[in-house]
Motif scaffolding. Structure first.
Motif, PDB file in Angstrom:
ATOM      1  N   ASP A   1       0.831  -1.204   0.000  1.00  0.00           N
ATOM      2  CA  ASP A   1       0.000   0.000   0.000  1.00  0.00           C
ATOM      3  C   ASP A   1       0.865   1.253   0.000  1.00  0.00           C
ATOM      4  OD1 ASP A   1      -2.332  -1.426  -0.042  1.00  0.00           O
ATOM      5  OD2 ASP A   1      -2.695  -1.281   2.124  1.00  0.00           O
ATOM      6  N   ARG A   2       1.939   1.238   0.781  1.00  0.00           N
ATOM      7  CA  ARG A   2       2.853   2.372   0.858  1.00  0.00           C
ATOM      8  C   ARG A   2       3.442   2.689  -0.510  1.00  0.00           C
ATOM      9  NH1 ARG A   2       8.300   0.786   3.644  1.00  0.00           N
ATOM     10  NH2 ARG A   2       8.593  -0.100   1.573  1.00  0.00           N
ATOM     11  N   GLU A   3       3.894   1.657  -1.215  1.00  0.00           N
ATOM     12  CA  GLU A   3       4.537   1.896  -2.493  1.00  0.00           C
ATOM     13  C   GLU A   3       3.538   2.250  -3.578  1.00  0.00           C
ATOM     14  OE1 GLU A   3       7.929  -0.206  -3.613  1.00  0.00           O
ATOM     15  OE2 GLU A   3       8.319  -1.016  -1.623  1.00  0.00           O
ATOM     16  N   VAL A   4       2.334   1.680  -3.526  1.00  0.00           N
ATOM     17  CA  VAL A   4       1.295   2.046  -4.486  1.00  0.00           C
ATOM     18  C   VAL A   4       0.934   3.522  -4.340  1.00  0.00           C
ATOM     19  CG1 VAL A   4      -1.134   1.712  -5.085  1.00  0.00           C
ATOM     20  CG2 VAL A   4       0.361  -0.270  -4.806  1.00  0.00           C
TER      21      VAL A   4
ATOM     22  N   LEU B   1       4.519  -5.453  -9.987  1.00  0.00           N
ATOM     23  CA  LEU B   1       3.301  -5.590  -9.188  1.00  0.00           C
ATOM     24  C   LEU B   1       2.819  -4.223  -8.729  1.00  0.00           C
ATOM     25  CD1 LEU B   1       1.159  -7.109  -7.539  1.00  0.00           C
ATOM     26  CD2 LEU B   1       2.898  -7.464  -5.763  1.00  0.00           C
ATOM     27  N   THR B   2       3.741  -3.384  -8.261  1.00  0.00           N
ATOM     28  CA  THR B   2       3.387  -2.036  -7.819  1.00  0.00           C
ATOM     29  C   THR B   2       2.791  -1.229  -8.968  1.00  0.00           C
ATOM     30  OG1 THR B   2       5.225  -2.119  -6.245  1.00  0.00           O
ATOM     31  CG2 THR B   2       4.247   0.024  -6.662  1.00  0.00           C
ATOM     32  N   ALA B   3       3.390  -1.343 -10.149  1.00  0.00           N
ATOM     33  CA  ALA B   3       2.903  -0.595 -11.308  1.00  0.00           C
ATOM     34  C   ALA B   3       1.457  -0.956 -11.640  1.00  0.00           C
ATOM     35  CB  ALA B   3       3.807  -0.859 -12.509  1.00  0.00           C
ATOM     36  N   ILE B   4       1.162  -2.248 -11.641  1.00  0.00           N
ATOM     37  CA  ILE B   4      -0.200  -2.694 -11.973  1.00  0.00           C
ATOM     38  C   ILE B   4      -1.191  -2.238 -10.915  1.00  0.00           C
ATOM     39  CG2 ILE B   4      -1.664  -4.736 -12.189  1.00  0.00           C
ATOM     40  CD1 ILE B   4       0.763  -6.121 -13.518  1.00  0.00           C
ATOM     41  N   GLU B   5      -0.843  -2.413  -9.649  1.00  0.00           N
ATOM     42  CA  GLU B   5      -1.747  -1.996  -8.577  1.00  0.00           C
ATOM     43  C   GLU B   5      -1.963  -0.477  -8.600  1.00  0.00           C
ATOM     44  OE1 GLU B   5      -3.562  -3.579  -6.061  1.00  0.00           O
ATOM     45  OE2 GLU B   5      -3.245  -5.323  -7.340  1.00  0.00           O
ATOM     46  N   ALA B   6      -0.902   0.288  -8.849  1.00  0.00           N
ATOM     47  CA  ALA B   6      -1.035   1.745  -8.901  1.00  0.00           C
ATOM     48  C   ALA B   6      -1.929   2.172 -10.057  1.00  0.00           C
ATOM     49  CB  ALA B   6       0.340   2.394  -9.022  1.00  0.00           C
ATOM     50  N   ALA B   7      -1.860   1.447 -11.173  1.00  0.00           N
ATOM     51  CA  ALA B   7      -2.633   1.811 -12.354  1.00  0.00           C
ATOM     52  C   ALA B   7      -4.125   1.547 -12.193  1.00  0.00           C
ATOM     53  CB  ALA B   7      -2.102   1.058 -13.570  1.00  0.00           C
ATOM     54  N   THR B   8      -4.518   0.804 -11.151  1.00  0.00           N
ATOM     55  CA  THR B   8      -5.954   0.592 -10.921  1.00  0.00           C
ATOM     56  C   THR B   8      -6.624   1.842 -10.363  1.00  0.00           C
ATOM     57  OG1 THR B   8      -5.648  -0.247  -8.657  1.00  0.00           O
ATOM     58  CG2 THR B   8      -5.578  -1.861 -10.457  1.00  0.00           C
ATOM     59  N   GLY B   9      -5.834   2.821  -9.921  1.00  0.00           N
ATOM     60  CA  GLY B   9      -6.428   4.023  -9.345  1.00  0.00           C
ATOM     61  C   GLY B   9      -5.792   5.292  -9.843  1.00  0.00           C
ATOM     62  N   ALA B  10      -5.205   5.271 -11.041  1.00  0.00           N
ATOM     63  CA  ALA B  10      -4.529   6.462 -11.557  1.00  0.00           C
ATOM     64  C   ALA B  10      -4.641   6.486 -13.078  1.00  0.00           C
ATOM     65  CB  ALA B  10      -3.061   6.458 -11.134  1.00  0.00           C
ATOM     66  N   ASP B  11      -4.478   7.681 -13.653  1.00  0.00           N
ATOM     67  CA  ASP B  11      -4.528   7.844 -15.103  1.00  0.00           C
ATOM     68  C   ASP B  11      -3.136   7.623 -15.686  1.00  0.00           C
ATOM     69  OD1 ASP B  11      -7.247   8.505 -15.144  1.00  0.00           O
ATOM     70  OD2 ASP B  11      -6.820  10.606 -14.691  1.00  0.00           O
ATOM     71  N   VAL B  12      -2.973   6.546 -16.419  1.00  0.00           N
ATOM     72  CA  VAL B  12      -1.698   6.239 -17.064  1.00  0.00           C
ATOM     73  C   VAL B  12      -1.955   5.930 -18.533  1.00  0.00           C
ATOM     74  CG1 VAL B  12      -0.700   5.351 -14.926  1.00  0.00           C
ATOM     75  CG2 VAL B  12      -1.803   3.760 -16.503  1.00  0.00           C
ATOM     76  N   ALA B  13      -0.936   6.146 -19.363  1.00  0.00           N
ATOM     77  CA  ALA B  13      -1.068   5.864 -20.785  1.00  0.00           C
ATOM     78  C   ALA B  13      -0.968   4.362 -21.061  1.00  0.00           C
ATOM     79  CB  ALA B  13       0.002   6.614 -21.568  1.00  0.00           C
ATOM     80  N   ALA B  14      -0.105   3.673 -20.306  1.00  0.00           N
ATOM     81  CA  ALA B  14       0.096   2.234 -20.476  1.00  0.00           C
ATOM     82  C   ALA B  14       0.920   1.724 -19.307  1.00  0.00           C
ATOM     83  CB  ALA B  14       0.800   1.926 -21.800  1.00  0.00           C
ATOM     84  N   VAL B  15       0.913   0.407 -19.155  1.00  0.00           N
ATOM     85  CA  VAL B  15       1.714  -0.251 -18.127  1.00  0.00           C
ATOM     86  C   VAL B  15       2.525  -1.357 -18.790  1.00  0.00           C
ATOM     87  CG1 VAL B  15       1.696  -1.596 -15.986  1.00  0.00           C
ATOM     88  CG2 VAL B  15       0.007   0.218 -16.325  1.00  0.00           C
ATOM     89  N   VAL B  16       3.790  -1.464 -18.402  1.00  0.00           N
ATOM     90  CA  VAL B  16       4.653  -2.560 -18.841  1.00  0.00           C
ATOM     91  C   VAL B  16       5.112  -3.296 -17.590  1.00  0.00           C
ATOM     92  CG1 VAL B  16       6.741  -3.212 -20.085  1.00  0.00           C
ATOM     93  CG2 VAL B  16       5.413  -1.220 -20.834  1.00  0.00           C
ATOM     94  N   ALA B  17       4.837  -4.586 -17.515  1.00  0.00           N
ATOM     95  CA  ALA B  17       5.125  -5.359 -16.301  1.00  0.00           C
ATOM     96  C   ALA B  17       5.940  -6.588 -16.662  1.00  0.00           C
ATOM     97  CB  ALA B  17       3.825  -5.770 -15.619  1.00  0.00           C
ATOM     98  N   TYR B  18       7.220  -6.591 -16.240  1.00  0.00           N
ATOM     99  CA  TYR B  18       8.076  -7.750 -16.490  1.00  0.00           C
ATOM    100  C   TYR B  18       8.113  -8.629 -15.237  1.00  0.00           C
ATOM    101  CZ  TYR B  18      11.870 -10.701 -18.094  1.00  0.00           C
ATOM    102  OH  TYR B  18      12.607 -11.786 -18.473  1.00  0.00           O
ATOM    103  N   GLU B  19       7.609  -9.850 -15.357  1.00  0.00           N
ATOM    104  CA  GLU B  19       7.564 -10.848 -14.287  1.00  0.00           C
ATOM    105  C   GLU B  19       7.132 -10.238 -12.946  1.00  0.00           C
ATOM    106  OE1 GLU B  19      11.055 -13.358 -14.175  1.00  0.00           O
ATOM    107  OE2 GLU B  19      10.552 -14.250 -16.118  1.00  0.00           O
ATOM    108  N   PRO B  20       5.877  -9.770 -12.886  1.00  0.00           N
ATOM    109  CA  PRO B  20       5.380  -9.195 -11.624  1.00  0.00           C
ATOM    110  C   PRO B  20       5.470 -10.190 -10.477  1.00  0.00           C
ATOM    111  CG  PRO B  20       3.584  -9.574 -13.184  1.00  0.00           C
ATOM    112  CD  PRO B  20       4.846  -9.777 -13.939  1.00  0.00           C
ATOM    113  N   ALA B  21       5.804  -9.676  -9.297  1.00  0.00           N
ATOM    114  CA  ALA B  21       6.045 -10.529  -8.116  1.00  0.00           C
ATOM    115  C   ALA B  21       4.728 -10.993  -7.511  1.00  0.00           C
ATOM    116  CB  ALA B  21       6.872  -9.760  -7.088  1.00  0.00           C
ATOM    117  N   VAL B  22       4.141 -11.985  -8.152  1.00  0.00           N
ATOM    118  CA  VAL B  22       2.902 -12.601  -7.681  1.00  0.00           C
ATOM    119  C   VAL B  22       3.165 -14.099  -7.552  1.00  0.00           C
ATOM    120  CG1 VAL B  22       0.479 -13.054  -8.210  1.00  0.00           C
ATOM    121  CG2 VAL B  22       1.488 -10.844  -8.822  1.00  0.00           C
ATOM    122  N   LEU B  23       2.733 -14.688  -6.458  1.00  0.00           N
ATOM    123  CA  LEU B  23       2.986 -16.110  -6.232  1.00  0.00           C
ATOM    124  C   LEU B  23       1.767 -16.946  -6.606  1.00  0.00           C
ATOM    125  CD1 LEU B  23       4.766 -16.050  -2.739  1.00  0.00           C
ATOM    126  CD2 LEU B  23       5.778 -15.846  -5.020  1.00  0.00           C
TER     127      LEU B  23
END
Length: 268
Positions: free
Chosen positions: A76-79, A103-125
């Motif tokens: 939450d802090r980093e998002v 992971l932070t990029a994707i979570e942050a993009a759920t509540g912010a206006d961004v042009a696009a997201v690029v996620a390389y191997e997000p840290a999800v188990l």
């Protein structure tokens, strides 16, 4: 060395970042134990962008007392930090994250206006992997026993070299960020505990287009998770890079940047 820039958020917080070049903003979020310098080989491949490289909170800046931050607060802090940075830049940025930064990029993009997201191997188990991972507990036990080097070494073994390496101690001795990683052992534990507690929802509400990618030489559990993240995004493309490991963007910047550029042109 590029000087750090600082912006102040509405709640009085500080965001510190490096800015390289000019053009549309491209926010680069480094992963678990990689420093901001991880992006140094990547930035030259995005000359038409203003590359913005923040220092993750708790990893050298931003927090008055990182020890007061619990595992539940870490993501939450980093998002919040990334969303504040998105608000501070001019225009809707592209957000490019690696590993925990993805992971932070994707979570942050759920509540912010961004042009696009690029996620390389997000840290999800994956769920089956989560049951046996317990990396945070194992690291915490080693730290409590006074074995800080061994604690961080376990992280390197599980994430950076899951298939083994001939002489890990020699590799670590040559790794420039190794002393800093040991100093941040508690923060790495909190980050890993946050990852272990994270549950991928049935749908990630990201309106922007997302490029999710992995490498064939990366950890199998992260390759599996990358596909799972792709499956729950409404506007996503998945790419797997042959012969590339978890270090992806930093280790093979030309190959990955070319794919990212194509993706961004097609969604501009």
């Amino acid at each position: 060395m590029t000087p750090m820039q600082t912006v102040t958020t509405d709640d009085g917080g500080r965001i510190e970042f490096e800015r390289h070049g000019s053009g549309p903003p491209l926010i680069l979020l480094h992963g678990g134990m990689a420093p901001p310098e991880y992006w140094t080989p990547v930035i030259p491949h995005f000359e038409e962008y203003a590359s913005i490289v923040p220092q993750r909170p708790g990893f050298g800046t931003c927090l008055d007392d990182p020890a007061d931050t619990t595992a539940a607060d870490v993501l939450d802090r980093e998002v919040r930090y990334v969303r504040n940075l998105i608000d501070a830049v001019e225009g809707d940025p592209v957000v490019f994250g690696h590993s925990y930064g993805a992971l932070t990029a994707i979570e942050a993009a759920t509540g912010a206006d961004v042009a696009a997201v690029v996620a390389y191997e997000p840290a999800v188990l994956p769920e089956d992997y989560r049951e046996t991972a317990a990396l945070a507990d194992r690291m915490a036990a080693l730290i409590e026993d006074g074995r800080r080097h061994e604690a961080v070494k376990r992280y390197v073994e599980r994430v950076l070299h899951p298939d083994g390496i001939d002489d890990l101690d020699a590799w670590l001795a040559d790794w420039p960020v190794w002393p800093d990683c040991v100093a941040l052992a508690e923060e790495v534990v909190r980050m890993n505990r946050a990852v272990e507690r994270y549950r991928l929802p049935d749908r990630l509400a990201v309106d922007a287009p997302v490029l999710v990618s992995s490498g064939t030489n990366g950890p199998d559990f992260l390759r599996q998770s990358a596909r799972s993240v792709h499956d729950v995004l409404p506007h996503s493309r998945f790419v797997e890079f042959d012969g590339v490991g978890h270090g992806g963007p930093g280790n093979a910047p030309e190959v990955i940047a070319a794919e990212v550029e194509t993706f961004l042109r097609n969604h501009s």
